[in-house]
Design a protein around this motif. Structure first.
Motif, PDB file in Angstrom:
ATOM      1  N   GLU A  67       0.824  -1.211   0.000  1.00 41.41           N
ATOM      2  CA  GLU A  67       0.000   0.000   0.000  1.00 41.41           C
ATOM      3  C   GLU A  67       0.855   1.257   0.000  1.00 41.41           C
ATOM      4  O   GLU A  67       0.555   2.231  -0.704  1.00 41.41           O
ATOM      5  CB  GLU A  67      -0.920  -0.010   1.216  1.00 41.41           C
ATOM      6  N   GLN A  68       1.939   1.242   0.768  1.00 44.30           N
ATOM      7  CA  GLN A  68       2.851   2.388   0.795  1.00 44.30           C
ATOM      8  C   GLN A  68       3.451   2.647  -0.589  1.00 44.30           C
ATOM      9  O   GLN A  68       3.785   3.781  -0.923  1.00 44.30           O
ATOM     10  CB  GLN A  68       3.959   2.152   1.807  1.00 44.30           C
ATOM     11  N   ALA A  69       3.581   1.584  -1.379  1.00 40.59           N
ATOM     12  CA  ALA A  69       4.154   1.715  -2.721  1.00 40.59           C
ATOM     13  C   ALA A  69       3.102   2.087  -3.764  1.00 40.59           C
ATOM     14  O   ALA A  69       3.410   2.133  -4.953  1.00 40.59           O
ATOM     15  CB  ALA A  69       4.837   0.412  -3.116  1.00 40.59           C
ATOM     16  N   GLY A  70       1.879   2.348  -3.324  1.00 43.51           N
ATOM     17  CA  GLY A  70       0.830   2.751  -4.249  1.00 43.51           C
ATOM     18  C   GLY A  70       0.075   1.603  -4.883  1.00 43.51           C
ATOM     19  O   GLY A  70      -0.706   1.815  -5.812  1.00 43.51           O
ATOM     20  N   ARG A  71       0.303   0.396  -4.383  1.00 42.77           N
ATOM     21  CA  ARG A  71      -0.406  -0.763  -4.904  1.00 42.77           C
ATOM     22  C   ARG A  71      -1.682  -0.986  -4.092  1.00 42.77           C
ATOM     23  O   ARG A  71      -1.910  -0.344  -3.061  1.00 42.77           O
ATOM     24  CB  ARG A  71       0.492  -1.997  -4.859  1.00 42.77           C
ATOM     25  N   GLN A  72      -2.523  -1.902  -4.554  1.00 44.19           N
ATOM     26  CA  GLN A  72      -3.794  -2.183  -3.900  1.00 44.19           C
ATOM     27  C   GLN A  72      -3.777  -3.592  -3.309  1.00 44.19           C
ATOM     28  O   GLN A  72      -4.027  -4.569  -4.018  1.00 44.19           O
ATOM     29  CB  GLN A  72      -4.945  -2.042  -4.894  1.00 44.19           C
ATOM     30  N   PRO A  73      -3.475  -3.696  -2.011  1.00 48.56           N
ATOM     31  CA  PRO A  73      -3.453  -5.008  -1.364  1.00 48.56           C
ATOM     32  C   PRO A  73      -4.740  -5.268  -0.583  1.00 48.56           C
ATOM     33  O   PRO A  73      -5.499  -4.345  -0.271  1.00 48.56           O
ATOM     34  CB  PRO A  73      -2.278  -4.873  -0.398  1.00 48.56           C
ATOM     35  N   THR A  74      -4.965  -6.520  -0.268  1.00 47.89           N
ATOM     36  CA  THR A  74      -6.060  -6.911   0.633  1.00 47.89           C
ATOM     37  C   THR A  74      -5.593  -8.056   1.503  1.00 47.89           C
ATOM     38  O   THR A  74      -4.992  -9.021   1.008  1.00 47.89           O
ATOM     39  CB  THR A  74      -7.310  -7.345  -0.148  1.00 47.89           C
ATOM     40  N   TYR A  75      -5.874  -7.947   2.782  1.00 39.80           N
ATOM     41  CA  TYR A  75      -5.600  -9.015   3.741  1.00 39.80           C
ATOM     42  C   TYR A  75      -6.933  -9.667   4.099  1.00 39.80           C
ATOM     43  O   TYR A  75      -7.881  -8.993   4.511  1.00 39.80           O
ATOM     44  CB  TYR A  75      -4.938  -8.442   4.991  1.00 39.80           C
ATOM     45  N   LEU A  76      -7.008 -10.985   3.936  1.00 36.20           N
ATOM     46  CA  LEU A  76      -8.252 -11.699   4.222  1.00 36.20           C
ATOM     47  C   LEU A  76      -7.978 -12.873   5.161  1.00 36.20           C
ATOM     48  O   LEU A  76      -7.344 -13.849   4.765  1.00 36.20           O
ATOM     49  CB  LEU A  76      -8.883 -12.219   2.928  1.00 36.20           C
ATOM     50  N   PRO A  77      -8.456 -12.803   6.424  1.00 35.02           N
ATOM     51  CA  PRO A  77      -8.353 -13.963   7.315  1.00 35.02           C
ATOM     52  C   PRO A  77      -9.437 -14.975   6.943  1.00 35.02           C
ATOM     53  O   PRO A  77     -10.628 -14.708   7.082  1.00 35.02           O
ATOM     54  CB  PRO A  77      -8.593 -13.349   8.702  1.00 35.02           C
ATOM     55  N   LEU A  78      -9.036 -16.118   6.460  1.00 34.19           N
ATOM     56  CA  LEU A  78     -10.002 -17.076   5.913  1.00 34.19           C
ATOM     57  C   LEU A  78     -10.955 -17.621   6.968  1.00 34.19           C
ATOM     58  O   LEU A  78     -12.083 -18.012   6.641  1.00 34.19           O
ATOM     59  CB  LEU A  78      -9.259 -18.213   5.215  1.00 34.19           C
ATOM     60  N   LYS A  79     -10.551 -17.637   8.227  1.00 29.79           N
ATOM     61  CA  LYS A  79     -11.462 -18.142   9.253  1.00 29.79           C
ATOM     62  C   LYS A  79     -12.695 -17.262   9.386  1.00 29.79           C
ATOM     63  O   LYS A  79     -13.721 -17.706   9.906  1.00 29.79           O
ATOM     64  CB  LYS A  79     -10.745 -18.248  10.598  1.00 29.79           C
ATOM     65  N   ALA A  80     -12.612 -16.021   8.894  1.00 29.86           N
ATOM     66  CA  ALA A  80     -13.746 -15.101   8.978  1.00 29.86           C
ATOM     67  C   ALA A  80     -14.765 -15.330   7.865  1.00 29.86           C
ATOM     68  O   ALA A  80     -15.875 -14.781   7.919  1.00 29.86           O
ATOM     69  CB  ALA A  80     -13.259 -13.656   8.924  1.00 29.86           C
ATOM     70  N   VAL A  82     -15.382 -18.657   6.357  1.00 34.73           N
ATOM     71  CA  VAL A  82     -15.662 -20.070   6.121  1.00 34.73           C
ATOM     72  C   VAL A  82     -17.126 -20.233   5.707  1.00 34.73           C
ATOM     73  O   VAL A  82     -18.029 -19.702   6.333  1.00 34.73           O
ATOM     74  CB  VAL A  82     -15.383 -20.902   7.392  1.00 34.73           C
ATOM     75  N   GLY A  83     -17.326 -20.953   4.616  1.00 28.31           N
ATOM     76  CA  GLY A  83     -18.670 -21.137   4.086  1.00 28.31           C
ATOM     77  C   GLY A  83     -19.111 -20.020   3.156  1.00 28.31           C
ATOM     78  O   GLY A  83     -20.142 -20.154   2.474  1.00 28.31           O
ATOM     79  N   ARG A  84     -18.351 -18.943   3.115  1.00 23.58           N
ATOM     80  CA  ARG A  84     -18.672 -17.789   2.247  1.00 23.58           C
ATOM     81  C   ARG A  84     -17.456 -17.376   1.427  1.00 23.58           C
ATOM     82  O   ARG A  84     -17.372 -16.248   0.951  1.00 23.58           O
ATOM     83  CB  ARG A  84     -19.111 -16.602   3.104  1.00 23.58           C
ATOM     84  N   THR A  85     -16.549 -18.293   1.256  1.00 30.80           N
ATOM     85  CA  THR A  85     -15.269 -17.953   0.634  1.00 30.80           C
ATOM     86  C   THR A  85     -15.424 -17.451  -0.794  1.00 30.80           C
ATOM     87  O   THR A  85     -14.763 -16.490  -1.205  1.00 30.80           O
ATOM     88  CB  THR A  85     -14.318 -19.164   0.669  1.00 30.80           C
ATOM     89  N   ARG A  86     -16.317 -18.057  -1.560  1.00 31.55           N
ATOM     90  CA  ARG A  86     -16.463 -17.636  -2.951  1.00 31.55           C
ATOM     91  C   ARG A  86     -16.900 -16.172  -3.046  1.00 31.55           C
ATOM     92  O   ARG A  86     -16.327 -15.382  -3.808  1.00 31.55           O
ATOM     93  CB  ARG A  86     -17.472 -18.522  -3.687  1.00 31.55           C
ATOM     94  N   ALA A  87     -17.907 -15.799  -2.276  1.00 35.89           N
ATOM     95  CA  ALA A  87     -18.381 -14.417  -2.318  1.00 35.89           C
ATOM     96  C   ALA A  87     -17.285 -13.452  -1.867  1.00 35.89           C
ATOM     97  O   ALA A  87     -17.127 -12.361  -2.434  1.00 35.89           O
ATOM     98  CB  ALA A  87     -19.618 -14.258  -1.434  1.00 35.89           C
ATOM     99  N   ARG A 110     -15.184 -28.503   1.073  1.00 34.83           N
ATOM    100  CA  ARG A 110     -15.065 -28.643  -0.378  1.00 34.83           C
ATOM    101  C   ARG A 110     -15.462 -27.373  -1.138  1.00 34.83           C
ATOM    102  O   ARG A 110     -14.757 -26.947  -2.055  1.00 34.83           O
ATOM    103  CB  ARG A 110     -15.896 -29.830  -0.881  1.00 34.83           C
ATOM    104  N   GLU A 111     -16.585 -26.773  -0.799  1.00 33.48           N
ATOM    105  CA  GLU A 111     -17.022 -25.590  -1.539  1.00 33.48           C
ATOM    106  C   GLU A 111     -16.033 -24.443  -1.385  1.00 33.48           C
ATOM    107  O   GLU A 111     -15.764 -23.709  -2.343  1.00 33.48           O
ATOM    108  CB  GLU A 111     -18.418 -25.163  -1.066  1.00 33.48           C
TER     109      GLU A 111
END
Length: 236
Positions: A67-80, A82-87, A110-111
């Protein structure tokens, strides 16, 4: 509405979670991760290590640097998600760097695994850099989707090891220094000898001691530790 957790910037990328503050990385790993975060290298990374070895620290640090370099990052904790990962993953199209923290949470679902596999392929086509973290390697995660396991095995593997007492003491010293916190060396040794806590808990304890020390206008010494820990929430 996006299901990606919308965390305040200060919580997503705290000041203590920086590549330069990480202690105990394998030789060359920090330089490699820095190049990837800045877009100077295009490797995908699989960070592996037991709980408390700094995987989340690394993931947040790379996002902060990107982000400091002007890029667009995202941090995603997968435990948050679960069951909605695709969306959750569908909302990340167009990012430059995506850190997917905690593959263990969705392994065996699996999903969720199919959603990860599809996103992995889309990210590759779109030039999105991925960083995965997990406590175990792809073969030991208990994945039910062989194709996802195969994709993860193609990532650059960085293995983080638990710190010994010397390393844990170095982390406490570094964090205390960054806070301007006065702590005696004997107090650090006392904490490591008597708490027996893993690193994340030790850092949380240091945060609490920082507040107690400020309120009492005292440096952190062994007598001070004995006093505040006897009846406090961190009672030993």
């Amino acid at each position: 509405m996006s299901v990606v957790p919308q965390l305040p910037l200060a919580l997503r990328y705290p000041q203590d979670e920086r590549l330069e503050t990480f202690i105990g990385a394998p030789d060359g790993a920090l330089a490699q991760l820095r190049a990837i975060a800045l877009g100077a290298a295009h490797d995908w990374v699989y960070l592996e290590g037991a709980a408390g070895t700094g995987k989340t620290h690394q993931a947040l640090a790379m996002c902060s640097l990107a982000e400091q370099a002007g890029r667009q990052p995202t941090y995603l904790p997968l435990k948050a998600v679960v069951g909605r990962t695709r969306a959750a993953l569908e909302s990340l199209e167009g990012r430059d760097l995506v850190a997917l923290d905690g593959l263990d949470a969705v392994a065996g679902q699996r999903e969720d695994e199919v959603a990860l596999f599809d996103f992995h392929n889309r990210a590759r086509s779109a030039g999105i850099t991925l960083l995965y973290t997990a406590q175990h390697g792809p073969d030991q995660l208990g994945l039910v989707l062989p194709d996802l396991r195969s994709r993860l095995q193609q990532c650059v593997r960085v293995q983080l090891q638990p710190l010994d007492d010397e390393g844990r003491a170095a982390v406490l010293r570094e964090r205390a220094l960054r806070r301007g916190l006065a702590i005696d060396e004997a107090a650090i040794e006392w904490l490591l000898t008597r708490t027996g806590r893993e690193l994340g808990s030790l850092v949380s304890l240091l945060d609490w001691l920082d507040r107690e020390s400020l309120a009492a206008q005292r440096r952190i010494t062994v007598p001070f530790l004995r006093q505040v820990l006897e009846d406090g929430p961190h009672r030993l």
